[in-house]
Enzyme design. Structure first.
Site, PDB file in Angstrom:
ATOM      1  N   ARG A   1     -27.176  -8.289  -3.311  1.00  0.00           N
ATOM      2  CA  ARG A   1     -28.386  -8.596  -4.070  1.00  0.00           C
ATOM      3  C   ARG A   1     -28.307  -9.973  -4.700  1.00  0.00           C
ATOM      4  O   ARG A   1     -27.250 -10.426  -5.120  1.00  0.00           O
ATOM      5  CB  ARG A   1     -28.590  -7.555  -5.171  1.00  0.00           C
ATOM      6  CG  ARG A   1     -29.908  -7.753  -5.924  1.00  0.00           C
ATOM      7  CD  ARG A   1     -30.069  -6.767  -7.034  1.00  0.00           C
ATOM      8  NE  ARG A   1     -29.435  -7.291  -8.246  1.00  0.00           N
ATOM      9  CZ  ARG A   1     -29.456  -6.659  -9.405  1.00  0.00           C
ATOM     10  NH1 ARG A   1     -30.048  -5.488  -9.527  1.00  0.00           N
ATOM     11  NH2 ARG A   1     -28.867  -7.187 -10.453  1.00  0.00           N
TER      12      ARG A   1
ATOM     13  N   CYS B   1     -30.539 -12.140  -7.788  1.00  0.00           N
ATOM     14  CA  CYS B   1     -31.560 -12.029  -8.834  1.00  0.00           C
ATOM     15  C   CYS B   1     -31.709 -13.410  -9.451  1.00  0.00           C
ATOM     16  O   CYS B   1     -30.736 -13.970  -9.963  1.00  0.00           O
ATOM     17  CB  CYS B   1     -31.166 -11.004  -9.896  1.00  0.00           C
ATOM     18  SG  CYS B   1     -32.417 -10.799 -11.191  1.00  0.00           S
TER      19      CYS B   1
END
Length: 125
Positions: free
Chosen positions: A103, A105
């Protein structure tokens, strides 16, 4: 390699010249999903509720493609305010309990419709 457009009424319709998702080989790529309720058209602005709605929209696109959140290998999260990181993680963890995907972000200056979050994913079939 064959490409197939993914479309569903269970996620917000595209607001520009793009598809909700695309299948290429054994991979599904979702477009970024902002927290718009596909039934009411309401833009959710509370960060935790918005995170949940964006993930539900991603989930709907994946399911329309014949896959699921369990098959996600990469997620990109775009937030309006990095101070919301912990609140986003609380909701995000409910959706990815095991085998968490890679991930990113990042905080961005502005998102479509002045949303507080946008989430996109890559999954396998």
């Amino acid at each position: 390699m064959k490409r197939e457009i993914i479309s569903t009424n269970n996620a917000p319709q595209a607001i520009g010249p793009y598809s909700q998702g695309m299948r290429v080989g054994d991979f599904i790529f979702t477009s970024g999903q902002i927290p718009v309720n596909p039934v009411t058209g309401e833009l959710v602005m509370d960060i935790q509720k918005a995170t949940r709605q964006s993930l539900e929209n991603v989930k709907a696109v994946l399911e329309a493609a014949g896959t699921s959140l369990d098959k996600v290998v990469k997620v990109s999260v775009f937030v309006k305010n990095m101070n919301d990181f912990a609140l986003v993680n609380e909701i995000y963890a409910e959706y990815f309990k095991e085998n968490q995907p890679a991930r990113s972000c990042v905080e961005v200056a502005r998102l479509p419709k002045d949303s507080v979050i946008e989430i996109e994913a890559i999954a396998t079939i």
